[in-house]
Every structure is written in structure tokens, then in C-alpha cells.
Design an enzyme around this catalytic site. Structure first.
Site, PDB file in Angstrom:
ATOM      1  N   ARG A 131       0.823  -1.215   0.000  1.00 43.07           N
ATOM      2  CA  ARG A 131       0.000   0.000   0.000  1.00 43.07           C
ATOM      3  C   ARG A 131       0.857   1.265   0.000  1.00 43.07           C
ATOM      4  NH1 ARG A 131      -4.275  -0.423   4.699  1.00 43.07           N
ATOM      5  NH2 ARG A 131      -5.059   1.453   3.644  1.00 43.07           N
ATOM      6  N   TYR A 145      -9.249  14.145  -5.933  1.00 45.36           N
ATOM      7  CA  TYR A 145      -9.702  15.365  -5.260  1.00 45.36           C
ATOM      8  C   TYR A 145      -8.875  15.590  -3.997  1.00 45.36           C
ATOM      9  CZ  TYR A 145     -12.423  12.031  -2.411  1.00 45.36           C
ATOM     10  OH  TYR A 145     -12.815  10.982  -1.615  1.00 45.36           O
ATOM     11  N   MET A 147      -8.571  17.293  -0.062  1.00 41.84           N
ATOM     12  CA  MET A 147      -9.513  17.504   1.038  1.00 41.84           C
ATOM     13  C   MET A 147      -8.798  17.929   2.312  1.00 41.84           C
ATOM     14  SD  MET A 147     -10.541  13.716   2.414  1.00 41.84           S
ATOM     15  CE  MET A 147     -11.208  14.510   3.894  1.00 41.84           C
TER      16      MET A 147
END
Length: 250
Positions: A131, A145, A147
């Protein structure tokens, strides 16, 4: 003072968004335009060799809408490697016809909100390593996006206790797990690197899944009370061997 979450950090990340200056490119003779595209293809094929040595990865997508035409996403072990890629890219002749519209600098991140107690070195755990240093999927669609976690007088994520944040993130994560096999998600941390605190990059072969997961998470308390979002970018996979068609002007 609230306890800060600890993070595991992997490859450094650079999202580059460009709009094509079609008006200027149209004035270039076809043979010169073909040479520009060939040089661009060679550059990206060369930078992609890191995948075989597991020392980075990259993805190229055709963005939908007027925010951008192309997204180039690079992952590398060091920030300076991203600088080198960007500098070399800017020297390409095609760069004269690509207008930067947005960029995002960050690093692949995993937090300890949902981690159990263990004496194991997490960087030696195969699941965690996969990961932190991922091989990106070649999914048909991408969504990116940025955030933040809200911090104001009414709702301040950073004033919550660790236990409160862990509970909220657990519930938040349970929604995400419902989309396992449909969406591949990568979270990149950008506190101190860019204008937002995190970048979220989603991959899927079904573009509608992006709408479904983002909408469902709007009703989750973590998002409803504490989530703040920047612009959303959605696009379709484009391979370098499709550049001739993409840049073709009749």
C-alpha cells in the site's frame, strides 16, 4: 493538546494537470507535431521503467471537462526525483503546448487510526508495503480530489480525542470496504506540502462508482461534520500508444 495520529509514509507523489493549447498546436506542421508526440511518448516510456524495478510508478489519464485535458501522476522514492521528472518534462517540445492547470504534491500515507498493537516493523509487513509502494492499477477511470479536515469554532477535527477520531475513522472505513473490488483508493498526505491536507485518488473500471462512494460518504459523520473538499477531476485511461490519435488534428 490532542494526540496526533502517527503515519506511515511511502512514495512521494506528484499529480500534474495540463490543458492542451489546441489553437497553437494546430499551427504546427504535421511532421513537426508528430515529432513532438514521439518525443513525449519516449519520455513517458522511459520514466515508466521504474515499475519493473519496483522503484516507482505512474499513470496517465485524459481528464473530462474543462479543468484539464491530461493528468500525469508520478510516484517516486524521493521528492527530488519528482523535481527531476518535472524539470525534464518542461524541456520537452510538447510542453510549449501544454498549459498547467493544477498540481498536487504529497506522499502516500497510512494512518494509525485503525492499526492494532504490534511489535512488528510495519514497513516489513508485505500488505502494508504494497500500500505504501503500490503498483498502480490500469483501471479505465480515475478520480482525484484534495480535502481537509474541518477546523472551526463549531467542528474542529484536531480538538477531538484520539479515541473519538478512531471511532469516526472506523465507521468511515466501513463504508469504503463496501466498495472493495470496485474501487482502488490511494490516500496521499500533503500537510506542509500543498494547500490541502490530503489527496484522494480513486481508480475504477466503472466511473459511476466514484459518484456512489462519494455520495454515500456524505452521510457519514466524519465527512458530514469534518470534511472539506477541493475540485474533483475525473478522467479516462490513455496509453502512450494512443497519443497519435489524441494529438491528431485534421
Amino acid at each position: 493538546m490532542s494526540q496526533a495520529a502517527e503515519t506511515l509514509d511511502g512514495w512521494y507523489s506528484l499529480h500534474l494537470f495540463y490543458a492542451v493549447d489546441w489553437a497553437s498546436l494546430r499551427l504546427v506542421p504535421k511532421d513537426e507535431r508528430d515529432a513532438l508526440v514521439t518525443e513525449f511518448q519516449s519520455f513517458l516510456e522511459n520514466t515508466a521503467t521504474v515499475r519493473s524495478s519496483k522503484s516507482g510508478d505512474q499513470a496517465i489519464y485524459n481528464i473530462t471537462g474543462q479543468k484539464a485535458d491530461l493528468l500525469l501522476w508520478f510516484l517516486r522514492p524521493e521528492m527530488k526525483s519528482l523535481n527531476h521528472i518535472e524539470n525534464e518534462f518542461n524541456k520537452l517540445r510538447i510542453a510549449d503546448f501544454l498549459i498547467p492547470t493544477y498540481s498536487y504534491v504529497s506522499v502516500i500515507e497510512l494512518s494509525n487510526y485503525l492499526a492494532g498493537k504490534s511489535d512488528e516493523d510495519p514497513y516489513e509487513n508485505p500488505h502494508i508495503k504494497a500500500r505504501l509502494y503500490p503498483e498502480l492499477p490500469h483501471s479505465d477511470y480515475i478520480c482525484f480530489y484534495p480535502m481537509n479536515k474541518r477546523r472551526n469554532e463549531t467542528y474542529n477535527w484536531y480538538m477531538l480525542t484520539m479515541e473519538e477520531r478512531q471511532k469516526l475513522m472506523y465507521d468511515h472505513g466501513m463504508i469504503g470496504r463496501k466498495y472493495a473490488g470496485k474501487i482502488k483508493q490511494f490516500i496521499t498526505g500533503s500537510v506542509g506540502f500543498d494547500d490541502f491536507e490530503w489527496g484522494v485518488t480513486l481508480f475504477s473500471d466503472d466511473v459511476l462508482q466514484f459518484k456512489k462512494i462519494v455520495y454515500e460518504m456524505r452521510f457519514d459523520e466524519t465527512t458530514a461534520r469534518y470534511g472539506e473538499f477541493g475540485s474533483f477531476f475525473v478522467g479516462h485511461l490513455i496509453n502512450t500508444n494512443e497519443f497519435d490519435q489524441f494529438f491528431a488534428i485534421s
